[in-house]
Design an enzyme around this catalytic site. Structure first.
Site, PDB file in Angstrom:
ATOM      1  CG  HIS A  91      -0.493 -10.508  42.523  1.00 34.86           C
ATOM      2  ND1 HIS A  91       0.955 -10.780  42.968  1.00 34.86           N
ATOM      3  CD2 HIS A  91      -0.143  -9.975  41.192  1.00 34.86           C
ATOM      4  CE1 HIS A  91       1.920 -10.683  42.078  1.00 34.86           C
ATOM      5  NE2 HIS A  91       1.019 -10.335  41.008  1.00 34.86           N
TER       6      HIS A  91
ATOM      7  CE  LYS B  36       5.779 -14.455  37.564  1.00 34.22           C
ATOM      8  NZ  LYS B  36       4.850 -13.614  38.193  1.00 34.22           N
TER       9      LYS B  36
ATOM     10  CG  HIS C  18       7.788  -9.991  36.042  1.00 36.10           C
ATOM     11  ND1 HIS C  18       6.600  -9.438  36.499  1.00 36.10           N
ATOM     12  CD2 HIS C  18       8.826  -8.938  35.647  1.00 36.10           C
ATOM     13  CE1 HIS C  18       6.941  -7.878  36.555  1.00 36.10           C
ATOM     14  NE2 HIS C  18       8.080  -7.929  35.836  1.00 36.10           N
TER      15      HIS C  18
ATOM     16  CG  HIS D 187       2.524  -9.396  33.576  1.00 32.79           C
ATOM     17  ND1 HIS D 187       3.730  -9.449  33.297  1.00 32.79           N
ATOM     18  CD2 HIS D 187       2.595  -9.614  34.911  1.00 32.79           C
ATOM     19  CE1 HIS D 187       4.558  -9.528  34.143  1.00 32.79           C
ATOM     20  NE2 HIS D 187       3.971  -9.752  35.213  1.00 32.79           N
TER      21      HIS D 187
ATOM     22  CG  ASP E 283       0.057  -8.633  37.452  1.00 29.87           C
ATOM     23  OD1 ASP E 283       0.090  -9.064  38.452  1.00 29.87           O
ATOM     24  OD2 ASP E 283       0.554  -7.602  36.866  1.00 29.87           O
TER      25      ASP E 283
END
Length: 344
Positions: free
Chosen positions: A16, A100, A137, A175, A248
Site C-alpha cells: 500500500h 484485486k 483478500h 496475507h 501488506d
C-alpha cells in the site's frame, strides 16, 4: 556464524502506497530495498479502470526518489461493474499485473468491493483465458462469522467454489494468517499461491490484546493464535515456491490509528528485510530467504528475478520509530525484540 548475506534484490508482492503526501513520504522506504511491488488499488476512489491505473502509476513514478528505478506493478480493483474488455486491454498493454478482489467491507477502503460473486464471473473467466492473476483478500464479511474465523470460512464458502467454477484462474491468497490457509495452498498442485506478511511472522493476537490494546499491531486480517504464527513461519521458511513475500505494508497516520475506531494496518516497509533476516536466522533457514523474498514471487507471476543485488550484514539497523509526513506521523512496526541484521 554468517556475517554477510547477498540476495537478488527482493520484490514486494503486496504493498500500500496510498496517494498524495503519504505516497511521497512512504515510497522511498520501499524503493530503498525492493525493485518491484504489486500496488494495492484501494484508494478513495479506487483504481477501477485502466485510465485510473495509468494516472496512479504516473503519480507513483513522479514520487520516486531521484535515481530510483523502482517499478510499480499495477492492479485493478474488482467491482461488480468491472469491464472485462478494459481489464484485458490493460493486461495486454502491460499496464497491469493482477486484479484485486476485496469482499465488500472486508478491510480499509473496501466498500466498493464484491458482494455478489456471480456478477464478476465473466471477468474472472476472461482473466483465466489471458493468464491474469487474481489477488484475493481472503475473508468473509458475514457479521455472524467470528473475525478470527473469517479466513477459514472464506476458503470454504468463496475460494474453493470460485476455483471450481473457474479452474484455470491463477489465484494469490494474500496475507494468509492461518495454518488452514497454508495447508490449503499446499493441497493445490498448481495455480494457487500465497503471500505472507512480515508482521504475521512476528505477532499473534496476544500482542494486540494482552496487557492493553496495542493499536499499532492491529491489522486485517487480524493476527491469530500462536499456533498459526508458527505455521506461517514454517511455510515462509520452507522454500516452497508457493509462498512468497507480500508485506501488506499499510501506513496510517498515528491520529488515524489512535482513535475509538482505529485503522487497520502495520507499516513495515522500512524494516522488513532486517526482520525477515532475523526470522529466517532464528528458524535456521537463512539459505531460503532469497527464495521467499526474491525468487518465488517472480516465478508465479511469470517475471524474471531481478538482476541486481541487496546485501545485509550483521549489525544493528538504524530504523526510525516514526516517519514524518505532511499528513502527520506514521509509526513504524516494532517487532518487539532486537534485530541483528541491517541492509548495507
Amino acid at each position: 556464524m554468517i556475517q554477510r548475506l547477498t540476495l537478488r534484490t527482493p520484490d514486494d508482492w503486496h504493498l500500500h502506497l496510498r496517494d498524495g503526501a503519504m505516497l511521497r513520504a512512504v515510497l522511498p522506504h520501499s524503493a530503498a530495498h525492493f525493485a518491484r511491488a504489486i500496488i494495492m488499488p484501494n484508494l478513495v476512489p479506487p483504481v477501477v479502470t485502466s485510465a485510473d491505473a495509468t494516472a496512479y502509476r504516473a503519480r507513483i513514478l513522479a514520487a520516486r526518489p531521484e535515481g530510483s528505478d523502482f517499478t510499480p506493478l499495477m492492479t485493478l480493483y474488482l467491482t461488480e461493474e468491472t469491464d472485462a474488455d478494459d481489464v484485458a486491454a490493460a493486461h495486454a498493454s502491460g499496464l497491469i499485473t493482477a486484479v484485486k478482489l476485496y469482499p465488500a467491507g472486508a478491510t480499509t477502503n473496501s466498500a466498493s468491493g464484491v458482494a455478489d460473486f456471480t456478477r464478476v464471473r465473466g471477468v474472472l473467466e476472461r482473466m483465466a483465458e489471458i493468464g491474469l492473476p487474481l489477488c484475493v483478500h481472503g475473508e468473509v464479511t458475514d457479521p455472524a462469522v467470528d473475525i478470527f474465523d473469517r479466513e477459514a470460512v472464506f476458503i470454504d464458502r468463496v475460494l474453493e467454489p470460485l476455483r471450481t467454477r473457474v479452474p484455470d484462474l491463477r489465484v494469490v491468497m494474500e496475507h494468509i494468517t492461518t495454518a488452514r490457509a497454508a495447508d490449503y495452498v499446499r493441497s493445490v498442485p498448481a495455480g494457487l499461491a500465497a503471500t505472507i506478511t512480515t508482521h504475521h511472522l512476528v505477532i499473534n493476537r496476544n500482542h494486540i490484546l494482552a496487557g492493553g490494546i496495542k493499536p499499532h499491531y492491529y491489522c486485517l486480517p487480524v493476527a491469530k493464535r500462536e499456533e498459526h504464527r508458527l505455521a506461517l513461519r514454517a511455510a515462509a521458511t520452507s522454500g516452497d515456491a508457493r509462498f512468497f513475500l507480500g508485506t501488506d505494508s499499510a501506513p496510517h497516520t498515528d491520529p488515524a490509528k489512535l482513535q475509538a475506531c482505529g485503522c487497520a494496518g502495520c507499516f513495515t516497509a522500512p524494516n522488513t528485510m532486517p526482520i525477515l533476516a532475523q526470522v529466517f536466522e532464528d528458524e535456521g533457514a537463512l539459505d531460503r530467504l532469497e527464495a521467499f523474498t526474491s525468487l518465488n514471487g517472480p516465478a508465479f507471476y511469470g517475471l524474471p528475478p531481478n538482476d541486481t543485488q541487496l546485501t545485509l550484514e550483521r549489525g544493528t539497523p538504524d530504523i526510525p520509530a516514526q516517519i514524518d509526513t505532511e499528513d502527520g506521523p506514521v509509526t513504524v512496526f516494532d517487532p518487539g525484540y532486537p534485530l541483528h541484521w541491517r541492509v548495507t
